[in-house]
Motif scaffolding. Structure first.
Motif, short mmCIF file in Angstrom:
data_model
loop_
_atom_site.label_atom_id
_atom_site.label_comp_id
_atom_site.label_asym_id
_atom_site.label_seq_id
_atom_site.Cartn_x
_atom_site.Cartn_y
_atom_site.Cartn_z
N THR A 152 0.84 -1.20 0.00
CA THR A 152 0.00 0.00 0.00
C THR A 152 0.87 1.24 0.00
OG1 THR A 152 -1.81 -1.14 1.11
CG2 THR A 152 -1.76 1.27 1.31
N LEU A 153 1.94 1.23 0.77
CA LEU A 153 2.87 2.38 0.78
C LEU A 153 3.43 2.62 -0.62
CD1 LEU A 153 4.53 4.57 2.19
CD2 LEU A 153 6.24 2.81 2.74
N LEU A 154 3.82 1.55 -1.31
CA LEU A 154 4.36 1.70 -2.67
C LEU A 154 3.32 2.31 -3.60
CD1 LEU A 154 6.33 -1.65 -3.09
CD2 LEU A 154 7.27 0.61 -2.62
N GLU A 155 2.08 1.85 -3.49
CA GLU A 155 1.01 2.38 -4.35
C GLU A 155 0.74 3.85 -4.07
OE1 GLU A 155 -2.69 0.23 -4.65
OE2 GLU A 155 -1.64 -1.68 -4.46
N LEU A 156 0.65 4.21 -2.78
CA LEU A 156 0.36 5.60 -2.43
C LEU A 156 1.52 6.52 -2.79
CD1 LEU A 156 -1.42 5.17 1.03
CD2 LEU A 156 -2.48 5.68 -1.17
N ALA A 157 2.74 6.06 -2.62
CA ALA A 157 3.90 6.87 -2.99
C ALA A 157 3.90 7.14 -4.49
CB ALA A 157 5.19 6.16 -2.57
N ASP A 158 3.54 6.13 -5.26
CA ASP A 158 3.46 6.29 -6.72
C ASP A 158 2.34 7.26 -7.08
OD1 ASP A 158 4.26 5.46 -9.44
OD2 ASP A 158 2.23 4.62 -9.51
N ASP A 201 8.03 9.30 9.07
CA ASP A 201 7.45 10.55 8.57
C ASP A 201 7.25 10.51 7.05
OD1 ASP A 201 7.44 11.52 11.13
OD2 ASP A 201 9.26 12.73 10.90
N ILE A 202 8.18 9.88 6.34
CA ILE A 202 8.05 9.76 4.88
C ILE A 202 6.83 8.89 4.56
CG2 ILE A 202 9.07 8.79 2.78
CD1 ILE A 202 11.84 9.57 4.00
N ALA A 203 6.69 7.78 5.27
CA ALA A 203 5.53 6.90 5.05
C ALA A 203 4.23 7.65 5.35
CB ALA A 203 5.65 5.66 5.91
N ARG A 204 4.22 8.40 6.44
CA ARG A 204 3.01 9.14 6.82
C ARG A 204 2.65 10.20 5.78
NH1 ARG A 204 3.57 10.65 12.57
NH2 ARG A 204 5.19 12.02 11.77
N SER A 205 3.64 10.76 5.11
CA SER A 205 3.36 11.80 4.11
C SER A 205 2.59 11.26 2.91
CB SER A 205 4.67 12.44 3.63
OG SER A 205 5.37 11.58 2.75
N CYS A 206 2.48 9.94 2.81
CA CYS A 206 1.73 9.32 1.71
C CYS A 206 0.25 9.14 2.05
CB CYS A 206 2.35 7.98 1.34
SG CYS A 206 4.02 8.11 0.68
N LEU A 207 -0.13 9.51 3.26
CA LEU A 207 -1.54 9.45 3.68
C LEU A 207 -2.12 10.86 3.57
CD1 LEU A 207 -1.01 7.16 6.78
CD2 LEU A 207 -2.19 6.49 4.67
N ARG A 208 -2.87 11.12 2.51
CA ARG A 208 -3.25 12.50 2.22
C ARG A 208 -4.76 12.74 2.11
NH1 ARG A 208 1.49 14.81 -1.78
NH2 ARG A 208 3.22 13.91 -0.59
N SER A 209 -5.54 11.70 2.04
CA SER A 209 -6.98 11.90 1.84
C SER A 209 -7.77 10.99 2.78
CB SER A 209 -7.36 11.57 0.39
OG SER A 209 -7.34 10.15 0.20
#
Length: 339
Positions: free
Chosen positions: A27-33, A67-75
């Protein structure tokens, strides 16, 4: 023959799981993309990063990855997905009750403010609980690295939502920074509002930090607490008061608190009569979820199935689950043992 039962089928409560840290690596990979976030290799390789947080630099690196992982949670949809998937993973591991830990101030800037963030998180938890059948609640945690006044604001917010899914108040981040007593007023607000006190202690700092959580914050549970094993008098105090330690063995090894799984003092705590609730802490960064912690106790500490069942009971008793849910889970433990 001993030790043949599947620990994934042992009913248990999960009391130490951090919000972003519960994310699936895929999920992290998908959201980062999706958001164009560049992930360092430590987060994109598919392997748990090599971490050692016993020095300041190591802890800073761990926090930076988080913090980098958390930055991918935006909505709101991202939040709903994270919570639903965390619930699905817990159900697979035999959890019947999950208390997920979150500092909503970390998500507020992208979700329209502190109150909207809190409501989005609670709504996601209610939805995931309904969809998966997993009992779920929220523990709001203040950040020890921030000013104690911020913790008081969070405590008031947590109390405001005590009837909407918030069951406890915690204190996370590097316990070597900021004295527990600096946060005593925030915990007083939380306790007066009927919330359970569950600060972190006894992970990166020694037994003194556990004692401070007990004496200054009147903790009902301790996040980690493993370093209490270094002080027999403190172990007796925890046992006599029935204060549960939320022990996260894989996390302790990944962060360098102990060199190997066999060094985590699970047996010391258990034999001293200190209640334990095994937890996964941050599976995204440490590479293992809830059932793996029970496997670790079995494999490296020779816990029998009867002892694993007792640890599961202790996790259920220490939870904020309502009596009917607690009774159902405890009956499930007995059925597992009888199988």
């Amino acid at each position: 023959m001993e030790n043949v039962r599947d620990v994934r089928k042992l009913p248990k409560a999960h009391l130490h799981l951090h919000f972003t840290g519960s994310m699936r690596p895929s999920t992290l990979l998908e959201l980062a993309d999706k958001y164009g976030v560049h992930l360092p290799e430590a987060l994109s390789s598919g392997e748990p990063p090599r971490l050692r947080a016993t020095d300041e630099r190591g802890w800073f690196r761990f926090q930076r990855l988080y913090d980098i992982a958390r930055s991918c949670l935006r909505s709101p949809d991202d939040i709903r997905r994270l919570v639903r998937e965390a619930a699905e993973e817990d159900v697979k591991d035999g959890s019947g009750w999950l208390e997920i830990q979150v500092d909503p101030t970390s998500y507020a800037p992208r979700l329209g403010g502190l109150i909207p963030a809190m409501e989005i998180i609670l709504d996601a938890v209610a939805s995931a609980s309904k969809e998966t059948g997993l009992g779920m609640r929220v523990l709001v945690a203040a950040n020890r690295m921030k000013h104690p006044l911020e913790a008081r604001t969070l405590a008031r917010l947590a109390v405001r939502y005590a009837d909407h899914g918030v069951i406890g108040f915690g204190l996370s981040n590097d316990e070597r920074r900021g004295l527990a007593r600096d946060f005593d007023r925030a915990f007083e607000i939380a306790r007066e509002g009927g919330l359970l006190a569950a600060p972190h202690g006894g992970e990166l700092s020694g037994p003194g930090s556990v004692r401070d959580c007990l004496d200054d914050l009147h903790a009902a549970r301790i996040g980690h607490g493993v370093r209490a094993a270094e002080d027999p008098r403190l172990l007796r105090k925890l046992a006599e008061r029935g204060v549960t330690c939320e022990v996260c063995p894989a996390s302790n090894v990944a962060l360098g608190v102990y060199d190997k799984p066999a060094d985590v003092p699970l047996r010391t705590l258990y034999d001293a009569g200190v209640p334990m609730a095994l937890g996964a802490d941050d599976p995204l960064l440490f590479g293992s979820r809830l059932a793996a912690q029970y496997e670790l106790a079995r494999e490296h500490h020779a816990f029998t199935d009867a002892e694993l069942a007792e640890v599961a009971r202790q996790s259920i008793r220490a939870s904020a689950a309502p009596p009917d849910a607690r009774d159902r889970l405890l009956a499930g433990v007995e059925a597992w043992l009888a199988s």
